[in-house]
Scaffold this active site. Sequence first.
Site, PDB file in Angstrom:
ATOM      1  N   PRO A 220       0.810  -1.229   0.000  1.00 50.37           N
ATOM      2  CA  PRO A 220       0.000   0.000   0.000  1.00 50.37           C
ATOM      3  C   PRO A 220       0.842   1.277   0.000  1.00 50.37           C
ATOM      4  CG  PRO A 220      -0.960  -1.594   1.500  1.00 50.37           C
ATOM      5  CD  PRO A 220       0.366  -2.163   1.063  1.00 50.37           C
ATOM      6  N   PHE A 229      13.573   5.861  -3.550  1.00 49.91           N
ATOM      7  CA  PHE A 229      14.500   5.028  -2.786  1.00 49.91           C
ATOM      8  C   PHE A 229      13.745   4.287  -1.689  1.00 49.91           C
ATOM      9  CE2 PHE A 229      16.832   8.761  -4.408  1.00 49.91           C
ATOM     10  CZ  PHE A 229      17.694   8.116  -5.280  1.00 49.91           C
ATOM     11  N   GLU A 246      15.154  10.046  -0.677  1.00 47.79           N
ATOM     12  CA  GLU A 246      16.519  10.581  -0.603  1.00 47.79           C
ATOM     13  C   GLU A 246      17.581   9.495  -0.644  1.00 47.79           C
ATOM     14  OE1 GLU A 246      19.152  13.798   2.027  1.00 47.79           O
ATOM     15  OE2 GLU A 246      17.130  13.230   2.679  1.00 47.79           O
ATOM     16  N   LYS A 262      17.089  19.252   1.026  1.00 47.94           N
ATOM     17  CA  LYS A 262      16.844  20.303   2.015  1.00 47.94           C
ATOM     18  C   LYS A 262      16.027  21.375   1.313  1.00 47.94           C
ATOM     19  CE  LYS A 262      18.027  19.801   5.487  1.00 47.94           C
ATOM     20  NZ  LYS A 262      17.296  19.174   6.634  1.00 47.94           N
TER      21      LYS A 262
END
Length: 440
Positions: A220, A229, A246, A262
């Site tokens: 899900p 990632f 990230e 960031k």
Amino acid sequence: MTHQLLPFRATEILQIVHLLDNPVVLYSGSQAHESSYAILAFSPRQQQTCHSRSDIRQLAERIQATPSVARKSTAISDTAAPSPRFRSGWAGYFSYEASLHTSNRSHQTPLAEFFYYPVTVELCLQSDRCTLHNPQHLPGSELENWLQQLQQALQQRTNKSASPDNIPQPRHWQPAWNAGQYQQAFERTRHYLRAGDCYQVNLAMPFTCNADLTNASPVPLFERFQPLFGAYFHSRTTTLFSVSPERFIRIQGNRLETRPIKGTIKRGRDAAEDEQHRQWLAASEKNRAENLMIVDLLRNDLSRHAEPFSVTVDQLFHIETHANVHHMVSTISAVKRADVSAADIIIDALPGGSITGAPKLRAMEIIAELEVQPRGPYCGSLGYFDDAGHSDLNILIRTIVARPQGAECWGGGGVVMDSTWEDEWQEIHTKVQRILDTPL
């Protein structure tokens, strides 16, 4: 034969990964669903669970001592150019506290857990095909036993599919801080910024759930977020569901690459507002300044194991779009020194600078003082050290950590002098609310 097509559909195999023996899934999604794939490994041959720094050093030695498939004299032509995807090797996670910068005491919960997998299955979710990769040339009898586990898990899912217990359920999550308590921690962080201790601190808090999610499926979350990632990991002690956007560090040949995030803004309600949000983030001086602080920190981290003068900022302030947010991402690369191992590079750089602040060591001290509990796997890294010599690990953000007694999902953000507690409080919820709302 080093690879073969399996008589299974990729989508049906993804549905049963949580029923397998000590599985790990590395999921790479696409917002357009055009190139999504996953790598599945299970039934490992070896395991290393780390509770101390000496255990982590032993893990690094075991990873380094593993014979490289790429260098074996038996290697054949179709393995001469190693794939950038995981085929065989060590896979697992490091917790945030696995850093050599933290306390040397023994920890009750693992600092790291890694398994050695001799074979993997690549799941192409676009074509719905499964490919077995066997770079170790395991004999047919071993592969047959391994494939039987897949068949048994598929049958187990068929037998259980009608049970209400196997339908994903909405879960109740409780924040560790209310708004007033977060404001107090935020103001303490600002005190340290004004005093000159740091110029950025990543302040985070957990949301907790009393349910046992250790046997839940990661599907899900993967389907809803299509993470770049993403990952799933299940062991006797810990289950991780990660929709991380990230990358921490990738090592491909002699190239090192890191992609810190960031800068964040939520997605718009329609296409026009969404584009306005993207443009606002791209032009935001505050977010650019925060991003640049972390770029400088990670340039320094990479330089410790790089050839002199090889560290390069390949891309600054790129705007990336994800399921629930837009992010500002930069890319830094370097040339790896020949005398250092992949494990040493990763362990020495832990934890990622984008989730500590800068300077890193003082930011970590402030984090340890102000946050409600140790982070554990949150803000650690999950990934692999392939036998072919390459590695790729994410940053464990947007991640649920599940144990039998309950689960937690953290959210955080970088605090700088011109941050406001209201904006940072809202950003935490923007990052994790969609995860918390996903039935599991």
